[in-house]
Design an enzyme around this catalytic site. Structure first.
Site, mmCIF file in Angstrom:
data_model
loop_
_atom_site.group_PDB
_atom_site.id
_atom_site.type_symbol
_atom_site.label_atom_id
_atom_site.label_comp_id
_atom_site.label_asym_id
_atom_site.label_seq_id
_atom_site.Cartn_x
_atom_site.Cartn_y
_atom_site.Cartn_z
ATOM 1 C CG ASP A 29 36.054 40.876 41.827
ATOM 2 O OD1 ASP A 29 36.005 41.409 40.391
ATOM 3 O OD2 ASP A 29 36.254 39.740 42.482
ATOM 4 C CG ASP A 57 39.793 41.360 41.529
ATOM 5 O OD1 ASP A 57 39.316 42.078 40.270
ATOM 6 O OD2 ASP A 57 39.646 40.582 41.992
ATOM 7 C CG ASP A 111 38.566 37.301 44.871
ATOM 8 O OD1 ASP A 111 38.660 37.374 43.865
ATOM 9 O OD2 ASP A 111 38.483 36.062 45.339
#
Length: 755
Positions: free
Chosen positions: A450, A645, A641
């Site tokens: 990410d 996600d 995080d």
């Protein structure tokens, strides 16, 4: 009980007799749904487990773990003895007693209180290796004494006493384990050891039997030492959580209450040197917190209005007033404790295989040994029990075969390495959620990441608030804050910090809704407002004259309102080095982000990414993960995080969450957690898992190679029992020592070459 009576207006009295196990309660009105009865039973449950002890300095009973009632609570009740019953009743007028409704309750069964600290049994288990080591030492001393007594022609009774002492010391643990297993109808390697030792004694081979039991008990002590060391290393992450908290009431009064009784919304005061009792949102004060026990980060983290102070961390200086975000049972500390507890129960696929294999193999060895006894006796005409100068007996060879074929080293080869890897990672801020995570990460060839909070610091700052046309910036801030305060997205957290510092008022919206990958929508005063992507907020709006932001942005739209909030973030300083190392090792790196392509490309150039995929919705990210896996041909790890996600972490072969600050959803789906929120620790996790994989292969080679070689030799009768014992137990000791290299030998620093 006094506390319960003060909390429940409808509960007037409770009477109980512990000897007869009779329980009654008196109420004003009916107990709808049995709620009061349940609370009374829960309040009495600890009394069945153990009597109370001395209250410690934290105000908690050392035995039952419960805080006694306060003086104010005790002052509201009366305790009496009435016809053998203990009666606890409220102080009330005599007239109200006439309206009490008494009813019998079932005496509660004692259920041990859930506690996340080490119990006495667990603490004993950690130090059990010391007892086993002493027994092994006793076996060695008595065995050496027996050998010396034989050499110097000591009295027979002394020789026998020394050998029996050696056997008792060496066989103690094996006998305990065998007894428990036999009662369950299961035979394992402990049974084999006892059978061989007793068989050796029956044919006068006391030395070989004592040697076997000494090596077996010594290897068992080493196994328990490794397991205990693992528990201690993991337990070092979790310093004792606070039991009480200072609650600040609206009138300014401060009252100490049990942490378990804190409710979301209450204001708690934490002074310098105190631990933060639960997760708090700072509403007043300025300080720094030591979060090393949760994140491994040794540098204190500044805390000011709008920041989150995590439960279990230490307030170093200053006074912080914070609003309780969630109950103690859901705090970051308890969340990590639960993850650690679960990680120790989740076994690797290969470990589960050896667990099943060990039991079946034991029965196979027993059957083969019994068959070979008759083969050697009836077919090869060897003496059944008594050896002579020319040849050994069939029974002697059977005992030797039992020893060398026992799968002790094989059974220990995988779990010892897995436990050592988990402990070594935990000590350095990497939490593997079980052996499966350790094994799977070693095979990863592609790493998807990410952007916000993973490749960047995730500490976004609001740099600009605009309205179109200008003049409504304050309203943009108000609507954005009261939408974003219900979200855990990094952009939302930045908005929350900015708005709280400016003192933007909180307004409860109506009909709040979250649209994954798009934004948020809610009603304020009968008007519907939206926040998120521009196409989601105002798909028809003409923004061609609005200069694009060079960073992240959120759009806000509604009746008579259209605006934008711009954010700025920067790449993690360590990101470029981590990606350079991964690329050098042949690992493909891909960034998956919902941000605009221009911003993603700028970051990719800065940190050296192999590939980017931008402007993705959560479901698009999941599709990308499936594409990267290429139908199972590649192992893919995903690092993230946020809540958005979580689906990717679940879809990947190995999900990796960033830190204790990660969202609940991300932590729940992750197989590996980087506790100190440092991206470079992914390299540490990867290298540690690869080392563990190599050590497992080495252990299997040692175990299977030794068994194959010695079984083959014993079938031809060319292996003495003493040599078989030494080879079998030596391989077991070697496997455990090899695994302990993960724990005792240390790991290379992130970025260093693997070893």
């Amino acid at each position: 009980m006094a506390r319960l009576l003060t909390e429940e207006p409808a509960l007037e009295a409770v009477a109980f007799a512990t000897k007869s196990k009779r329980l009654q309660m008196a109420t004003l009105g009916n107990d709808t749904g049995g709620r009061l009865a349940q609370r009374v039973a829960e309040a009495l449950s600890p009394a069945e487990g153990a009597s109370c002890g001395i209250v410690g300095p934290d105000g908690i009973c050392a035995k039952c773990g419960v805080a006694p009632a306060t003086h104010a609570e005790i002052g509201r009740v009366v305790v009496k003895q009435v016809m053998g019953n203990t009666l606890v009743e409220k102080q009330t007028c005599p007239t109200s007693v006439k309206f009490w409704q008494w009813r019998d309750l079932r005496w509660p069964k004692f259920v041990p209180r859930e506690a996340h600290h080490l119990t006495a049994d667990q603490a004993h288990a950690e130090d059990e290796w010391k007892t086993l080591a002493l027994l092994a030492a006793g076996c060695l001393v008595a065995g050496v004494g027996g050998y010396a007594a034989e050499r110097f022609a000591a009295p027979g009774w002394l020789i026998l006493a020394l050998w029996v002492t050696a056997f008792l010391c060496g066989a103690w643990e094996a006998a305990e384990e065998t007894w428990h297993k036999v009662r369950e109808g299961v035979l394992d390697v402990h049974f084999l050891m006892l059978a061989v030792a007793l068989g050796a004694a029956s044919i006068g081979a006391w030395r070989e039997g004592a040697l076997l039991l000494f090596l077996f008990s010594a290897s068992g002590a080493m196994e328990h030492y490794a397991d205990g060391r693992t528990r201690r290393e993991i337990g070092a992450l979790l310093r004792g959580a606070p039991k009480t908290a200072n609650v600040v009431f609206p009138d300014g009064a401060v009252l100490e209450v049990a942490v378990a009784e804190l409710a979301p919304g209450q204001i708690v005061r934490v002074t310098g040197g105190q631990q933060v009792p639960v997760d708090l949102r700072v509403v007043k004060g300025d300080s720094s917190c030591d979060e090393s026990n949760l994140t491994g980060e040794s540098v204190p983290v500044p805390k000011t209005v709008g920041d989150t102070a995590l439960g279990g961390t230490l307030n170093l200086n200053g006074i912080l007033d914070g609003r309780v975000l969630r109950p103690a049972s859901q705090s970051a500390l308890q969340k990590i404790i639960s993850l650690i507890e679960n990680s120790q129960k989740m076994r690797a696929p290969s470990q589960r295989f050896t667990d099943r294999f060990g039991t079946k193999y034991t029965y196979g060895v027993l059957g083969l040994s019994a068959a070979m006894f008759f083969v050697w006796w009836l077919i090869f005409k060897l003496p059944p029990f008594h050896s002579n100068a020319e040849t050994t007996s069939a029974f002697y060879r059977t005992m030797t075969l039992l020893v060398v074929a026992s799968p002790c080293a094989l059974v220990l080869s995988i779990p010892s390495a897995i436990l050592s890897a988990i402990a070594a990672g935990a000590r350095r801020g990497v939490l593997f959620r079980g052996g499966s995570a350790v094994e799977s990460l070693a095979d990863v060839t592609t790493v998807a990441m990410d952007k916000t909070g993973t490749l960047t610091e995730g500490n976004l700052q609001v740099v600009n608030v605009e309205s179109f046309p200008p003049g409504a910036e304050t309203e943009v801030e108000r609507i954005a804050f009261n939408l974003d305060r219900f979200s855990d997205h990094p952009l939302a957290r930045a908005t929350q910090r900015y708005a709280r510092r400016k003192g933007v008022p909180e307004v409860v919206p109506d009909k709040f809704a979250s649209v994954p990958g798009q934004g948020l929508r809610a009603d304020f005063g009968g008007k519907t407002f939206a926040l998120g992507r521009r196409k989601f907020v105002a798909p028809e709006a003409d923004t061609s004259r609005i200069e694009p932001s060079d960073g992240a942005e959120s759009w806000i739209g509604g009746p008579g309102l259209f605006g934008r909030i711009s954010y700025r973030d920067r790449a993690r300083p360590e990101a470029a080095g981590v990606l350079r190392q991964l690329n050098a090792e042949g690992v493909r790196t891909v960034m998956l982000t919902g941000d605009r392509r221009a911003a993603a490309e700028k970051l990719a150039q800065e940190v050296g990414l192999s590939e980017i995929r931008a402007e993705l919705r959560p479901e698009d990210k999941v599709d990308c993960i499936e594409q990267l896996k290429e139908g199972g041909k590649r192992k893919v790890a995903m690092i993230g995080d946020g809540v958005n996600d979580a689906p990717c972490l679940a879809a990947a072969d190995v999900g990796v969450a960033m830190g204790a600050r990660g969202s609940d959803a991300a932590l729940e789906q992750a197989a590996v957690i980087l506790m100190n929120d440092k991206l470079e620790n992914f390299l540490l996790a990867l290298n540690l898992s690869r080392r563990a994989s190599r050590i497992i292969k080495q252990n299997l080679f040692i175990a299977l190679g030794t068994v194959s070689l010695m079984v083959g030799a014993s079938l031809f009768g060319i292996v003495p029992l003493a040599v078989g014992v030494a080879a079998h137990e030596g391989s077991t000791v070697l496997v455990v020592l090899n695994s302990l290299r993960l724990l005792l030998g240390g790991s290379k620093k992130p970025g260093a070459a693997t070893v």
